[in-house]
Design a protein around this motif. Structure first.
Motif, mmCIF file in Angstrom:
data_model
loop_
_atom_site.group_PDB
_atom_site.id
_atom_site.type_symbol
_atom_site.label_atom_id
_atom_site.label_comp_id
_atom_site.label_asym_id
_atom_site.label_seq_id
_atom_site.Cartn_x
_atom_site.Cartn_y
_atom_site.Cartn_z
ATOM 1 N N ILE A 132 0.852 -1.182 0.000
ATOM 2 C CA ILE A 132 0.000 0.000 0.000
ATOM 3 C C ILE A 132 0.889 1.233 0.000
ATOM 4 N N GLU A 133 0.297 2.409 -0.020
ATOM 5 C CA GLU A 133 1.068 3.647 -0.038
ATOM 6 C C GLU A 133 1.422 4.085 1.385
ATOM 7 N N PRO A 134 2.617 4.659 1.557
ATOM 8 C CA PRO A 134 2.964 5.213 2.874
ATOM 9 C C PRO A 134 1.917 6.243 3.308
ATOM 10 N N GLY A 135 1.510 6.173 4.547
ATOM 11 C CA GLY A 135 0.489 7.076 5.059
ATOM 12 C C GLY A 135 -0.912 6.539 4.969
ATOM 13 N N ASP A 136 -1.119 5.478 4.161
ATOM 14 C CA ASP A 136 -2.442 4.853 4.122
ATOM 15 C C ASP A 136 -2.764 4.295 5.514
ATOM 16 N N PRO A 137 -4.043 4.252 5.879
ATOM 17 C CA PRO A 137 -4.379 3.768 7.224
ATOM 18 C C PRO A 137 -4.135 2.269 7.385
ATOM 19 N N VAL A 138 -3.539 1.908 8.498
ATOM 20 C CA VAL A 138 -3.342 0.494 8.835
ATOM 21 C C VAL A 138 -3.806 0.254 10.258
ATOM 22 N N HIS A 139 -4.316 -0.939 10.498
ATOM 23 C CA HIS A 139 -4.625 -1.381 11.854
ATOM 24 C C HIS A 139 -3.368 -2.019 12.430
ATOM 25 N N SER A 140 -2.960 -1.573 13.601
ATOM 26 C CA SER A 140 -1.813 -2.156 14.291
ATOM 27 C C SER A 140 -2.297 -2.813 15.578
ATOM 28 N N ILE A 141 -1.964 -4.075 15.745
ATOM 29 C CA ILE A 141 -2.366 -4.842 16.923
ATOM 30 C C ILE A 141 -1.113 -5.347 17.625
ATOM 31 N N SER A 160 -4.120 -3.671 6.379
ATOM 32 C CA SER A 160 -4.711 -2.530 5.701
ATOM 33 C C SER A 160 -6.092 -2.220 6.270
ATOM 34 N N ALA A 161 -6.275 -0.973 6.723
ATOM 35 C CA ALA A 161 -7.571 -0.574 7.278
ATOM 36 C C ALA A 161 -8.622 -0.430 6.184
ATOM 37 N N ARG A 162 -8.203 -0.176 4.952
ATOM 38 C CA ARG A 162 -9.169 -0.077 3.861
ATOM 39 C C ARG A 162 -9.709 -1.453 3.461
ATOM 40 N N ARG A 163 -8.868 -2.444 3.550
ATOM 41 C CA ARG A 163 -9.328 -3.798 3.220
ATOM 42 C C ARG A 163 -10.155 -4.391 4.349
ATOM 43 N N PHE A 164 -9.801 -4.083 5.588
ATOM 44 C CA PHE A 164 -10.511 -4.631 6.749
ATOM 45 C C PHE A 164 -11.017 -3.471 7.620
ATOM 46 N N PRO A 165 -12.019 -2.728 7.147
ATOM 47 C CA PRO A 165 -12.416 -1.465 7.796
ATOM 48 C C PRO A 165 -12.865 -1.582 9.243
ATOM 49 N N ASN A 166 -13.605 -2.614 9.612
ATOM 50 C CA ASN A 166 -14.134 -2.712 10.979
ATOM 51 C C ASN A 166 -13.440 -3.799 11.800
ATOM 52 N N LEU A 167 -12.214 -4.119 11.422
ATOM 53 C CA LEU A 167 -11.499 -5.208 12.093
ATOM 54 C C LEU A 167 -11.399 -4.993 13.598
ATOM 55 N N LEU A 168 -11.008 -3.805 14.018
ATOM 56 C CA LEU A 168 -10.786 -3.577 15.448
ATOM 57 C C LEU A 168 -12.074 -3.646 16.253
ATOM 58 N N ALA A 169 -13.201 -3.418 15.596
ATOM 59 C CA ALA A 169 -14.490 -3.497 16.293
ATOM 60 C C ALA A 169 -14.883 -4.939 16.578
#
Length: 256
Positions: A132-141, A160-169
Motif C-alpha cells: 500500500i502507499e505510505p500514510g495509508d491507514p493500517v490497523h496495528s495490533i 490494511s484498514a481499507r481492506r478490513f475497515p471494521n477489524l478492530l471493532a
C-alpha cells in the motif's frame, strides 16, 4: 504455622527423605525432576537452603543437582527471585499456523495480555510490505501472547484498514486474528514468508515476557498471503529464546 518463603506447600515431607540405597545426588535429582514435571510451568521451587534441610545434605549438593536441571532446560534461575519450573521448549516449525492454532494443537490454552489496537498512518517499511502507499491507514495490533498463562511472545502485526475497515471493532483481546479474518472477512490464507533472526530483549520487553533483561529471543518477521496472492498482514514478533527452538526443512538441490 505460616509456610516459610520458598518452602514447598504441596509436596509431602516424606518425598524429601534421603534414600540410603543410592547416591544422594541421584536421589535428589529424581525427586526434583518429578516435582518439576508435576508442577505448573513458572512455579517457584523451594530454595537451596530449604531443600538442603529437607534432604539433610550440603547446599552445594543441592546446587549441583539444580545446575543439572537447568542445563536440561527443566528449570531457570532468575537473580534475586529464585529458581522456576520451566517446561520443555516448543518447536517453531515451518508449518504455517497462527499462534492460537499452534498452542491448541499442543494441548495448551492460548490467551493474551497487554492488548493494544489502533489505526495509524502506515510507516514506509510497513506500507512496502503490505503493498500500500505510505500514510495509508493500517490497523496495528500489539499484545503479549501466552500459553497456559505463561508469556511466550510479543506479537505486533499490521493490516490494511481499507481492506478490513471494521477489524478492530470485531477483534477481541484473546481472539485468533486468523480466525476473525477467515470468519468475518472470508480470507483464505495460502502461505507466509518468515525471516528469523536473534535479538536481545530490552528491559521493557523482558518485563512483559517475565524473563531477565537482555535475554536472547527469536525475532520473527512474517508476511502472510491469501489464495489470491494478496498480502494480508505484516508483523514482527519476539519469541522467548528459552521456550522456543526453530525447525526448518532443508534439502539439497536437484542434480539436474
Amino acid at each position: 504455622m505460616p509456610r516459610r518463603r520458598h518452602q514447598p506447600a504441596d509436596a509431602t515431607a516424606g518425598v524429601f527423605v534421603a534414600d540410603d540405597t543410592r547416591p544422594k545426588g541421584e536421589h535428589i535429582k529424581d525427586v526434583l525432576t518429578s516435582l518439576v514435571r508435576e508442577s505448573k510451568d513458572g512455579s517457584l521451587l523451594p530454595s537451596e537452603r530449604v531443600l538442603s534441610e529437607r534432604f539433610g545434605v550440603a547446599r552445594m549438593t543441592v546446587r549441583g543437582v539444580i545446575n543439572e536441571l537447568e542445563s536440561q532446560g527443566l528449570v531457570r534461575r532468575v537473580g534475586g527471585r529464585g529458581t522456576f519450573v520451566q517446561h520443555p521448549t516448543l518447536t517453531h516449525s515451518e508449518i504455517f499456523r497462527s499462534f492460537t492454532e499452534d498452542m491448541r494443537n499442543r494441548g495448551m490454552t492460548p490467551s493474551s495480555q497487554r492488548y493494544r489496537a489502533r489505526t495509524r498512518p502506515a510507516p514506509r517499511d510497513v506500507a512496502t510490505q503490505l503493498g500500500i502507499e505510505p500514510g495509508d491507514p493500517v490497523h496495528s495490533i500489539e499484545r503479549v501472547r501466552t500459553a497456559d498463562g505463561v508469556p511466550m511472545a510479543l506479537e505486533s502485526t499490521n493490516l490494511s484498514a481499507r481492506r478490513f475497515p471494521n477489524l478492530l471493532a470485531v477483534m477481541a483481546k484473546d481472539a485468533s486474528l486468523y480466525e476473525v479474518l477467515t470468519r468475518v472477512f472470508k480470507v483464505r490464507f495460502e502461505s507466509a514468508e518468515q525471516t528469523v533472526s536473534i535479538a536481545r530483549l530490552s528491559p521493557v520487553q523482558a518485563g512483559r515476557l517475565d524473563v531477565p533483561a537482555y535475554e536472547p529471543a527469536f525475532a520473527v518477521e512474517r508476511r502472510a498471503v491469501d489464495n489470491m496472492g494478496n498480502v494480508v498482514e505484516f508483523g514482527r514478533s519476539l519469541y522467548r529464546g528459552d521456550r522456543y527452538s526453530i525447525q526448518m526443512h532443508v534439502s539439497r538441490p536437484s542434480s539436474s
